[in-house]
Design a protein around this motif. Structure first.
Motif, mmCIF file in Angstrom:
data_model
loop_
_atom_site.group_PDB
_atom_site.id
_atom_site.type_symbol
_atom_site.label_atom_id
_atom_site.label_comp_id
_atom_site.label_asym_id
_atom_site.label_seq_id
_atom_site.Cartn_x
_atom_site.Cartn_y
_atom_site.Cartn_z
ATOM 1 N N SER A 248 7.039 -16.140 9.962
ATOM 2 C CA SER A 248 7.430 -15.744 11.604
ATOM 3 C C SER A 248 6.394 -14.744 11.946
ATOM 4 C CB SER A 248 8.852 -15.440 11.334
ATOM 5 O OG SER A 248 8.820 -14.246 10.638
ATOM 6 N N ALA A 249 6.460 -13.990 13.104
ATOM 7 C CA ALA A 249 5.736 -13.355 13.824
ATOM 8 C C ALA A 249 6.155 -11.860 12.981
ATOM 9 C CB ALA A 249 5.855 -13.119 15.164
ATOM 10 N N ASP A 250 7.591 -11.730 12.621
ATOM 11 C CA ASP A 250 7.820 -10.447 11.900
ATOM 12 C C ASP A 250 7.523 -10.381 10.518
ATOM 13 O OD1 ASP A 250 9.430 -9.568 14.045
ATOM 14 O OD2 ASP A 250 11.156 -10.318 13.421
ATOM 15 N N PRO B 107 2.285 2.708 7.199
ATOM 16 C CA PRO B 107 3.987 2.794 6.854
ATOM 17 C C PRO B 107 4.415 2.612 8.312
ATOM 18 C CG PRO B 107 2.990 4.951 6.795
ATOM 19 C CD PRO B 107 1.699 3.938 6.848
ATOM 20 N N PHE B 108 5.366 1.906 8.668
ATOM 21 C CA PHE B 108 6.149 1.795 9.768
ATOM 22 C C PHE B 108 7.124 3.156 10.138
ATOM 23 C CE2 PHE B 108 8.921 -0.676 13.067
ATOM 24 C CZ PHE B 108 7.811 -0.973 13.559
ATOM 25 N N LEU C 121 10.813 -0.920 7.239
ATOM 26 C CA LEU C 121 11.147 -2.429 7.304
ATOM 27 C C LEU C 121 11.953 -2.805 6.377
ATOM 28 C CD1 LEU C 121 7.507 -3.431 8.490
ATOM 29 C CD2 LEU C 121 9.612 -2.980 9.796
ATOM 30 N N THR C 122 12.627 -4.176 6.252
ATOM 31 C CA THR C 122 13.475 -4.691 5.458
ATOM 32 C C THR C 122 12.702 -4.747 3.958
ATOM 33 O OG1 THR C 122 14.465 -6.257 7.169
ATOM 34 C CG2 THR C 122 14.467 -6.945 4.910
ATOM 35 N N PHE D 76 13.955 -2.869 0.657
ATOM 36 C CA PHE D 76 14.269 -3.524 -0.628
ATOM 37 C C PHE D 76 13.584 -3.122 -1.774
ATOM 38 C CE2 PHE D 76 13.799 -7.124 -3.427
ATOM 39 C CZ PHE D 76 14.984 -7.752 -3.636
ATOM 40 N N VAL D 77 12.457 -2.749 -1.632
ATOM 41 C CA VAL D 77 11.603 -2.272 -2.576
ATOM 42 C C VAL D 77 12.135 -0.923 -3.020
ATOM 43 C CG1 VAL D 77 9.379 -1.103 -3.353
ATOM 44 C CG2 VAL D 77 9.251 -3.302 -2.100
ATOM 45 N N GLU D 78 12.676 -0.029 -2.097
ATOM 46 C CA GLU D 78 13.266 1.096 -2.478
ATOM 47 C C GLU D 78 14.522 0.920 -3.181
ATOM 48 O OE1 GLU D 78 13.558 4.522 0.290
ATOM 49 O OE2 GLU D 78 11.841 3.593 1.304
ATOM 50 N N MET D 79 15.342 0.088 -2.925
ATOM 51 C CA MET D 79 16.330 -0.196 -3.257
ATOM 52 C C MET D 79 16.607 -0.638 -4.906
ATOM 53 S SD MET D 79 18.682 -1.753 -0.287
ATOM 54 C CE MET D 79 20.156 -2.184 -1.264
#
Length: 169
Positions: A38-40, A53-54, A58-59, A63-66
């Motif tokens: 997908s484009a995202d 970095p955004f 971003l999701t 996720f990586v942080e969690m």
């Protein structure tokens, strides 16, 4: 057998009808494997490739942080199956708790797995079966006048400004 893959770039697939869907190109066993995303997902991968970095997580960043906050790590991402034109992936993880190592494997979309692997710099693995079925020689992506092969087309990212800094610019 498995092969470590590298992400060669993110772009837009081209066919006789013009620009198409975003595609990520993996390189393994001296072949390129195009995976439409997908484009995202393409934007997320390109930001990770560029190390940019955004402004908000971003999701995949979240996720990586969690995962890290829970004392776990992503060990590797495997793209291990291709059925009816759909790629399948697994994410291998580990967590240490009380001095013991616990392993877990999660099913994932390859696009999510690739985006995560780019962020944590873990190995990206592709199975022989996937390379055998989807791999193409690099020169299949260089001749823009050639008819598209199995609807994979050539790669050209000029149609989308989000990807102008990619390796296919």
């Amino acid at each position: 057998m498995e092969h470590e893959a590298t992400v060669e770039g993110v772009g837009v697939g081209m066919s006789d009808e013009g620009p198409g869907a975003p595609v990520v190109l993996l390189s393994a066993r001296e072949e390129l494997i195009p995976i439409f995303v997908s484009a995202d997902q393409a934007q997320s991968m390109q930001l990770a490739l560029d190390g940019e970095p955004f402004e908000r997580p971003l999701t995949h960043d979240l996720f990586v942080e969690m995962v890290a906050e829970f004392g776990a790590a992503i060990d590797r991402v495997r793209i291990d199956d291709l059925a009816d034109g759909t790629f399948y992936a697994k994410i291998d993880t580990e967590q240490y708790s009380g001095g013991e190592r616990k392993q877990a494997v999660f099913d994932a979309r390859p696009s999510d797995g690739i985006a995560l692997a780019l962020r944590v710099d873990c190995p990206l693995i592709v199975s022989d079966d996937v390379v055998d079925e989807a791999g193409r020689p690099p020169d299949a992506f260089e001749d823009h006048d050639a008819p598209d092969d199995a609807d994979l087309g050539d790669v050209d990212d000029s149609a989308d400004d989000e990807f102008d800094d990619g390796p296919f610019s």
